[in-house]
Design an enzyme around this catalytic site. Structure first.
Site, PDB file in Angstrom:
ATOM      1  N   HIS A 329      19.350  20.346  17.011  1.00 25.69           N
ATOM      2  CA  HIS A 329      20.308  20.574  18.093  1.00 25.69           C
ATOM      3  C   HIS A 329      19.768  21.714  18.950  1.00 25.69           C
ATOM      4  O   HIS A 329      19.127  22.630  18.439  1.00 25.69           O
ATOM      5  CB  HIS A 329      21.687  20.956  17.557  1.00 25.69           C
ATOM      6  CG  HIS A 329      22.260  19.968  16.584  1.00 25.69           C
ATOM      7  ND1 HIS A 329      22.909  18.830  16.985  1.00 25.69           N
ATOM      8  CD2 HIS A 329      22.281  19.958  15.225  1.00 25.69           C
ATOM      9  CE1 HIS A 329      23.311  18.151  15.925  1.00 25.69           C
ATOM     10  NE2 HIS A 329      22.937  18.814  14.837  1.00 25.69           N
ATOM     11  N   GLU A 367      21.625  13.842  18.086  1.00 27.80           N
ATOM     12  CA  GLU A 367      22.836  13.111  18.464  1.00 27.80           C
ATOM     13  C   GLU A 367      23.706  13.961  19.387  1.00 27.80           C
ATOM     14  O   GLU A 367      24.796  14.378  19.030  1.00 27.80           O
ATOM     15  CB  GLU A 367      23.623  12.644  17.217  1.00 27.80           C
ATOM     16  CG  GLU A 367      23.421  13.473  15.952  1.00 27.80           C
ATOM     17  CD  GLU A 367      24.284  14.712  15.923  1.00 27.80           C
ATOM     18  OE1 GLU A 367      25.092  14.929  16.844  1.00 27.80           O
ATOM     19  OE2 GLU A 367      24.157  15.482  14.966  1.00 27.80           O
TER      20      GLU A 367
END
Length: 414
Positions: A329, A367
């Site tokens: 991330h 994601e």
């Protein structure tokens, strides 16, 4: 094959953050001198000198009339591409010849960053040749005879270099490997020994390999100079007890822009609790990234098998999460450090860290929330596959999958 050349010097710092390297075209003779035929460079001359901290360590000499095949064996002869062979001339024979060779190759790859293969020649009886071949940094050309008297042609491969082949321990982009941190022990292991572990937490209930210990908070885990930006990038295991780290993280999470994507706004107590949960969780590591020592953003890298995401993307998503696959991330906190090139450099470096810290990692997934402006940026600046939208408990996301082979072939390391 088109070879890129430059008429100006290219300067960068090594991963240790202190040593400076410059590669530049060889200097022409002064007008008052009568250059010899051997030393006078023509307009097409592309010999380059390599300097370490202003000291000449090597020269790349090229003879445009000597070319060799660089296309792989499966390519038809009439379609094969050729390139000029370069010869590395070290300035002096020292105990650190291998180190100077690697530095010179690093400079060469930054100079010709759009190439996949660079042919070089090296004496077959040289210890440098043994170093190049045994470490995988170079491979003997299958198209040239190995002449023990005249030397042999070697092929440098872009993907081998950026995977760390032949890298001196003190100059690795990966700056910390706790499993190899005890002097004299374990450094021969290319990866943490595989043994089974188990996690039961929230949506996670799975067996997986035991993960290595994380470096201590505050440890630099990755370091690389970004030529296109002109600054040095470092990834550091965030230290919540460091006021500089914590205040930057809290300020970023409380900003409207970051909160729109991460939704972690709150008081210091909330931020401290989150970072502590990250610190004690063996499957994930929080990072703060810095440009020339200035905090710029936050990232997380983790092992995908035991992450909450795994159980929601294991079916109908077109991917298989392997035992050593990872995920990441990214949060760019400072406004002045936003922008496509900087994002590309940070994202590439974070993925690079993942692939370097375990050579068994074949895939790094991400994601991000589907409506974030970073989604098209990720699709543009990383050679990863956009799989599909997926519904996670806390967000609707876009699933990306970056494959190891494609990353080292197409990743932008300049």
């Amino acid at each position: 094959m088109t070879t890129t050349t430059t008429t100006t010097a290219l300067t960068f710092t090594l991963p240790d953050g202190t040593s400076t390297v410059t590669i530049r075209p060889t200097q022409k003779a002064a007008p008052s001198e009568e250059p010899s035929q051997d030393t006078a460079p023509s307009k097409k001359d592309s010999n380059h000198e390599v300097y370490l901290n202003d000291h000449l360590i090597a020269t790349w000499v090229i003879d445009p009339s000597v070319k060799t095949r660089v296309s792989p064996a499966q390519v038809l002869d009439e379609r094969a591409e050729f390139d000029s062979v370069r010869h590395l001339v070290l300035s002096s024979r020292r105990s650190n010849d291998n180190g100077h060779t690697w530095i010179s190759i690093y400079a060469l790859w930054l100079l010709h960053h759009d190439l996949d293969v660079i042919p070089i020649s090296s004496p077959s009886n040289s210890a440098v040749t043994t170093y190049l071949i045994n470490t995988g940094l170079a491979a003997p050309s299958p198209f040239e005879p190995a002449d023990t008297d005249a030397g042999r042609t070697l092929l440098l491969a872009r993907e081998a270099f950026w995977q760390g082949a032949g890298t001196p321990d003190n100059l690795s982009w990966l700056r910390s490997r706790p499993e190899a941190s005890i002097p004299g022990f374990n450094s021969h292991l290319g990866a943490f020994a595989s043994q089974m572990s188990f996690t039961r937490r929230g949506n996670v209930c799975t067996t997986h390999p035991l993960r290595p210990q994380k470096p201590a908070p505050g440890t630099v885990v990755y370091s690389r100079y970004i030529v296109e930006v002109g600054q040095h990038l470092q990834l550091v295991h965030i230290d919540a007890s460091n006021p500089v780290h914590f205040s930057a993280y809290a300020r970023w999470q409380n900003s409207d822009r970051v909160n729109h994507g991460w939704r972690e706004r709150g008081p210091d107590e909330k931020h401290a609790a989150y970072l502590e949960s990250q610190r004690i969780d063996p499957h994930t590591m929080s990072l703060i990234f810095l440009w020339d020592g200035e905090p710029a953003g936050y990232s997380e890298v983790g092992w995908a098998k035991e992450d909450n995401t795994a159980c929601f993307v294991s079916s109908n998503c077109g991917i298989h999460i392997g035992e050593f696959d990872q995920l990441s991330h990214i949060l760019v906190g400072e406004e002045k450090f936003r922008g496509g090139k900087r994002y590309q450099a940070v994202a590439t470096s974070i993925k690079h860290l993942c692939f370097l810290r375990d050579p068994r990692t074949t895939q790094v997934i991400a994601e991000p929330r589907f409506d974030l402006p970073s989604v098209p940026i990720q699709a543009r600046f990383l050679p990863q596959e956009r799989k599909k939208r997926v519904q996670l408990p806390h967000k609707q996301a876009v699933l990306f999958a970056l494959q190891r082979e494609r990353f080292f072939q197409e990743g932008h390391f300049y």
